[in-house]
Structure formats: C-alpha cells, structure tokens
Design a protein around this motif. Structure first.
Motif, mmCIF file in Angstrom:
data_model
loop_
_atom_site.group_PDB
_atom_site.id
_atom_site.type_symbol
_atom_site.label_atom_id
_atom_site.label_comp_id
_atom_site.label_asym_id
_atom_site.label_seq_id
_atom_site.Cartn_x
_atom_site.Cartn_y
_atom_site.Cartn_z
ATOM 1 N N PRO A 171 0.732 -1.239 0.111
ATOM 2 C CA PRO A 171 -0.035 -0.180 -0.013
ATOM 3 C C PRO A 171 0.664 1.269 -0.032
ATOM 4 N N LEU A 172 2.133 1.145 0.304
ATOM 5 C CA LEU A 172 2.920 2.501 0.493
ATOM 6 C C LEU A 172 3.872 2.648 -0.922
ATOM 7 N N LYS A 173 3.630 1.753 -1.777
ATOM 8 C CA LYS A 173 4.715 1.455 -3.043
ATOM 9 C C LYS A 173 4.466 2.659 -3.598
ATOM 10 N N LYS A 174 3.210 3.427 -4.008
ATOM 11 C CA LYS A 174 2.930 4.316 -4.914
ATOM 12 C C LYS A 174 3.560 5.785 -4.490
ATOM 13 N N PRO A 175 3.161 5.989 -3.136
ATOM 14 C CA PRO A 175 3.829 7.282 -2.566
ATOM 15 C C PRO A 175 5.552 7.052 -2.400
ATOM 16 N N TYR A 176 5.971 5.921 -2.127
ATOM 17 C CA TYR A 176 7.323 5.812 -1.990
ATOM 18 C C TYR A 176 8.144 5.891 -3.428
ATOM 19 N N ASP A 177 7.426 5.376 -4.352
ATOM 20 C CA ASP A 177 7.881 5.609 -5.804
ATOM 21 C C ASP A 177 8.099 7.152 -5.959
ATOM 22 N N VAL A 178 7.153 7.946 -5.638
ATOM 23 C CA VAL A 178 6.874 9.325 -6.155
ATOM 24 C C VAL A 178 8.034 10.072 -5.153
ATOM 25 N N TYR A 179 8.132 9.661 -3.732
ATOM 26 C CA TYR A 179 9.145 10.260 -3.134
ATOM 27 C C TYR A 179 10.708 10.016 -3.662
ATOM 28 N N SER A 180 10.738 8.691 -3.897
ATOM 29 C CA SER A 180 12.126 8.295 -4.599
ATOM 30 C C SER A 180 12.393 8.757 -5.700
ATOM 31 N N PHE A 181 11.754 8.945 -6.678
ATOM 32 C CA PHE A 181 11.912 9.437 -8.053
ATOM 33 C C PHE A 181 11.973 10.996 -8.258
ATOM 34 N N SER A 182 11.275 11.545 -7.508
ATOM 35 C CA SER A 182 10.969 12.744 -7.755
ATOM 36 C C SER A 182 11.618 13.859 -6.695
ATOM 37 N N VAL A 183 11.337 13.504 -5.342
ATOM 38 C CA VAL A 183 11.943 14.427 -4.140
ATOM 39 C C VAL A 183 13.178 13.851 -4.053
#
Length: 244
Positions: A171-183
C-alpha cells in the motif's frame, strides 16, 4: 564476451558498473551522512541501532564491517568489542573510507581500515565473530560471490548481518515511488549538488532482491538460521544468518 549487469535501470558491462558505482560514492561522500539524515528523516540511525543490537558484540570479538562507509557501525562495534577486540572498517571506495577513518579518529577510535572488494576479501578463513554490511550489498556486482566471501571469513558460530533497503509494504509503494524518483533527486541536487547519483540510488533499491530472495541467496551461500526483520514497513530489512 563481456558480461553485463545492471546499474540502476541501465544495462552495462560489469567492469563499467564498478567505475560508475565508484563515481557515485566519490561524488556523495562529503555529504553522505547529511543526505542519509534528510532522505530517511533520521530513520537510518534507528535501523543501524537495531542492527547493532542484533549483532550482540561482546568484548574481544573480531568484527568486519564491509562497505562501512562513514563508520557508523564500526564505531559502535569498536566500543563494544573494547581494547581486546578487533574491528575492521572496509570499503571499496577510497573517498568513503577516508571519511569513515577520519570520523573514527575524531571519536578517539583507532581501528584498522582496508580498501577492499567484498567479492575478494583479504582475510583468512574462519577469522571473524561478526560480519556486517549496511546499504552496500545492492551496489555489488556479484552478490552471491560477496555473500560466499562473507561466510568464508566468519568463524563457525559467527553471524552475518545484512542491512539493506528492501521491498516496501504494497500500500505504500506508490507514494514511496513518488518520493524516491521525484523528491530524492531534488534533495540530492539541493544538498549534495548531485541529482543523478541519488536517482541511481533509488533505481538500485528497486533492482535489489526482495526479502525472500535475499534470504534464499544467503542460504545458498551456506548460511543457516537465516531470518529477516522488516524495518519501517519494509523500506529497509535486516537479514541475519549463522555459519555452522
């Protein structure tokens, strides 16, 4: 023919990966700890504290810290092993090793250091009571060879500890991806002046074996009683195994 491997999401020759990984860590060495604190909100310190507790270092122990970087684990291990112990700080990257050595000296700790490749450790068989690698295994080209070397240098009854980023709770995969590849690349640019290295680090996490796969790799390397602990919903995981 030249064997190929992955460097993040790129496919490169094995020899090229070695040089590319070296460039990443030469670039980030000076700001490595600051970036760790920022990008993990300080959680890397909690994960390392858990690893130190699981290591169970006692006075007189011989300990090898592989890819030890800036020396967080080696510092704690040296204090626990005491003057009768022997703690080695090793890394394949000279810039990282220099930062770690200087930090230990600034803390009044003189420990042996060695610039070495985890796939070809310059230590005898059955020498160490504990071997650790924190956030370094995913950068190694031949992880199976490195794990076999770690087992080789352990004494019978010794423990290997592998702390690494892992597969996050679904369930955390999408926000974690946004953080990893953008932030994360943005932070890398702002703090370390290097977005590309932190983009690679995010990619390398995705290419690293998940918890069960790494467990099987450690078993295949000859380690027994292999188990893992998910940390912060699987953002990181600590794997441990014993040499019988």
């Amino acid at each position: 023919m030249t064997n190929s491997t992955h460097f993040g999401y790129q496919t490169v020759a094995e020899e090229e990966k070695v040089h590319k990984v070296a460039e990443v860590f030469h670039s980030v060495a000076a700001k490595y700890d600051v970036m760790n604190d920022v990008m993990s909100a300080g959680l890397h310190r909690v994960w390392k504290a858990f690893t130190i507790a699981q290591a169970g270092i006692r006075p007189g122990f011989k300990v090898l810290d592989i890819a030890g970087g800036t020396g967080d684990l080696a510092k704690a291990f040296a204090k626990k092993a005491g003057p009768g112990g022997e703690v080695w700080l090793t890394d394949i990257n000279e810039s990282m090793l220099r930062v770690g050595r200087d930090r230990l000296l600034n803390n009044g700790l003189i420990v042996p250091t060695s610039l070495c490749d985890a796939e070809k450790l310059p230590f005898p068989d059955n020498y160490f009571d504990r071997v650790s690698v924190a956030f370094g295994l995913r950068n190694m080209t031949h992880k199976d060879a490195a794990l076999a070397e770690m087992r080789r240098v352990l004494k019978p009854g010794g423990k290997l500890l592998v702390l690494e980023f892992s597969k996050v709770w679904e369930p955390l995969k999408k926000p974690y991806d946004v953080y990893s590849f953008s932030v994360l690349p943005w932070l890398g640019q702002r703090i370390a002046g290097d977005a590309d290295s932190y983009r690679y680090l995010a990619e390398s996490i995705r290419m690293h074996p998940d918890q069960e796969t790494l467990k099987k790799m450690m078993q295949d390397a000859g380690l027994a009683r292999v188990e893992y602990f998910n940390l912060t919903a699987g953002v990181a995981a600590l794997h441990t195994g014993i040499k019988l």
